[in-house]
Write a protein that holds these residues in place. Sequence first.
Motif, mmCIF file in Angstrom:
data_model
loop_
_atom_site.group_PDB
_atom_site.id
_atom_site.type_symbol
_atom_site.label_atom_id
_atom_site.label_comp_id
_atom_site.label_asym_id
_atom_site.label_seq_id
_atom_site.Cartn_x
_atom_site.Cartn_y
_atom_site.Cartn_z
ATOM 1 N N ARG A 37 0.836 -1.199 0.000
ATOM 2 C CA ARG A 37 0.000 0.000 0.000
ATOM 3 C C ARG A 37 0.873 1.251 0.000
ATOM 4 N N THR A 38 1.927 1.248 0.805
ATOM 5 C CA THR A 38 2.828 2.393 0.871
ATOM 6 C C THR A 38 3.537 2.593 -0.464
ATOM 7 N N ALA A 39 3.998 1.506 -1.061
ATOM 8 C CA ALA A 39 4.671 1.595 -2.356
ATOM 9 C C ALA A 39 3.727 2.158 -3.415
ATOM 10 N N ARG A 40 2.489 1.727 -3.384
ATOM 11 C CA ARG A 40 1.500 2.198 -4.364
ATOM 12 C C ARG A 40 1.235 3.688 -4.185
ATOM 13 N N ARG A 41 1.101 4.123 -2.947
ATOM 14 C CA ARG A 41 0.883 5.554 -2.684
ATOM 15 C C ARG A 41 2.091 6.377 -3.112
ATOM 16 N N ASN A 42 3.291 5.875 -2.832
ATOM 17 C CA ASN A 42 4.504 6.587 -3.237
ATOM 18 C C ASN A 42 4.578 6.699 -4.756
ATOM 19 N N ALA A 43 4.209 5.642 -5.450
ATOM 20 C CA ALA A 43 4.219 5.667 -6.909
ATOM 21 C C ALA A 43 3.227 6.700 -7.433
ATOM 22 N N TRP A 44 2.051 6.746 -6.844
ATOM 23 C CA TRP A 44 1.034 7.710 -7.292
ATOM 24 C C TRP A 44 1.497 9.140 -7.017
ATOM 25 N N THR A 45 2.130 9.355 -5.869
ATOM 26 C CA THR A 45 2.664 10.678 -5.549
ATOM 27 C C THR A 45 3.705 11.087 -6.583
ATOM 28 N N SER A 46 4.528 10.142 -7.017
ATOM 29 C CA SER A 46 5.536 10.423 -8.043
ATOM 30 C C SER A 46 4.882 10.782 -9.371
ATOM 31 N N VAL A 47 3.821 10.088 -9.726
ATOM 32 C CA VAL A 47 3.101 10.393 -10.970
ATOM 33 C C VAL A 47 2.558 11.816 -10.918
ATOM 34 N N LEU A 48 1.942 12.186 -9.801
ATOM 35 C CA LEU A 48 1.389 13.533 -9.678
ATOM 36 C C LEU A 48 2.481 14.594 -9.740
ATOM 37 N N GLU A 49 3.622 14.321 -9.104
ATOM 38 C CA GLU A 49 4.743 15.260 -9.133
ATOM 39 C C GLU A 49 5.312 15.382 -10.548
ATOM 40 N N ASP A 50 5.415 14.285 -11.273
ATOM 41 C CA ASP A 50 5.886 14.328 -12.664
ATOM 42 C C ASP A 50 4.940 15.165 -13.531
ATOM 43 N N ARG A 51 3.658 15.010 -13.313
ATOM 44 C CA ARG A 51 2.680 15.799 -14.076
ATOM 45 C C ARG A 51 2.836 17.281 -13.777
ATOM 46 N N ARG A 52 3.063 17.602 -12.496
ATOM 47 C CA ARG A 52 3.233 19.008 -12.114
ATOM 48 C C ARG A 52 4.481 19.590 -12.773
ATOM 49 N N ARG A 53 5.584 18.828 -12.759
ATOM 50 C CA ARG A 53 6.821 19.306 -13.378
ATOM 51 C C ARG A 53 6.656 19.473 -14.888
ATOM 52 N N ALA A 54 5.939 18.561 -15.524
ATOM 53 C CA ALA A 54 5.698 18.676 -16.967
ATOM 54 C C ALA A 54 4.887 19.931 -17.275
ATOM 55 N N LYS A 55 3.898 20.205 -16.466
ATOM 56 C CA LYS A 55 3.087 21.409 -16.650
ATOM 57 C C LYS A 55 3.952 22.661 -16.485
ATOM 58 N N ASP A 56 4.841 22.641 -15.478
ATOM 59 C CA ASP A 56 5.743 23.774 -15.263
ATOM 60 C C ASP A 56 6.695 23.963 -16.444
ATOM 61 N N ARG A 57 7.190 22.848 -17.014
ATOM 62 C CA ARG A 57 8.090 22.936 -18.181
ATOM 63 C C ARG A 57 7.380 23.556 -19.377
ATOM 64 N N VAL A 58 6.142 23.141 -19.602
ATOM 65 C CA VAL A 58 5.368 23.686 -20.720
ATOM 66 C C VAL A 58 5.162 25.183 -20.530
ATOM 67 N N GLU A 59 4.835 25.592 -19.326
ATOM 68 C CA GLU A 59 4.619 27.012 -19.031
ATOM 69 C C GLU A 59 5.915 27.805 -19.202
#
Length: 66
Positions: A31-53
């Motif tokens: 469960r912890t590994a799954r949550r950590n993975a999801w947190t990483s996905v959300l952070e990657d999306r945020r960084r991609a959005k920042d790069r585009v901007e």
Amino acid sequence: MQAAPVRATAIPSFATALRAVESLLMSSGHRTARRNAWTSVLEDRRRAKDRVEAQRVLDQATSVHP
């Protein structure tokens, strides 16, 4: 005649229900590994959005000052 008492019980959100099912089906470590993975996905999306901007701002600055 007296009205029946009203009970206000909160209906759990879908996310809360999903977490409950998840906790029943998975071990704590999984469960912890799954949550950590999801947190990483959300952070990657945020960084991609920042790069585009940032790229958009750079492109605008370059087009204004040739």
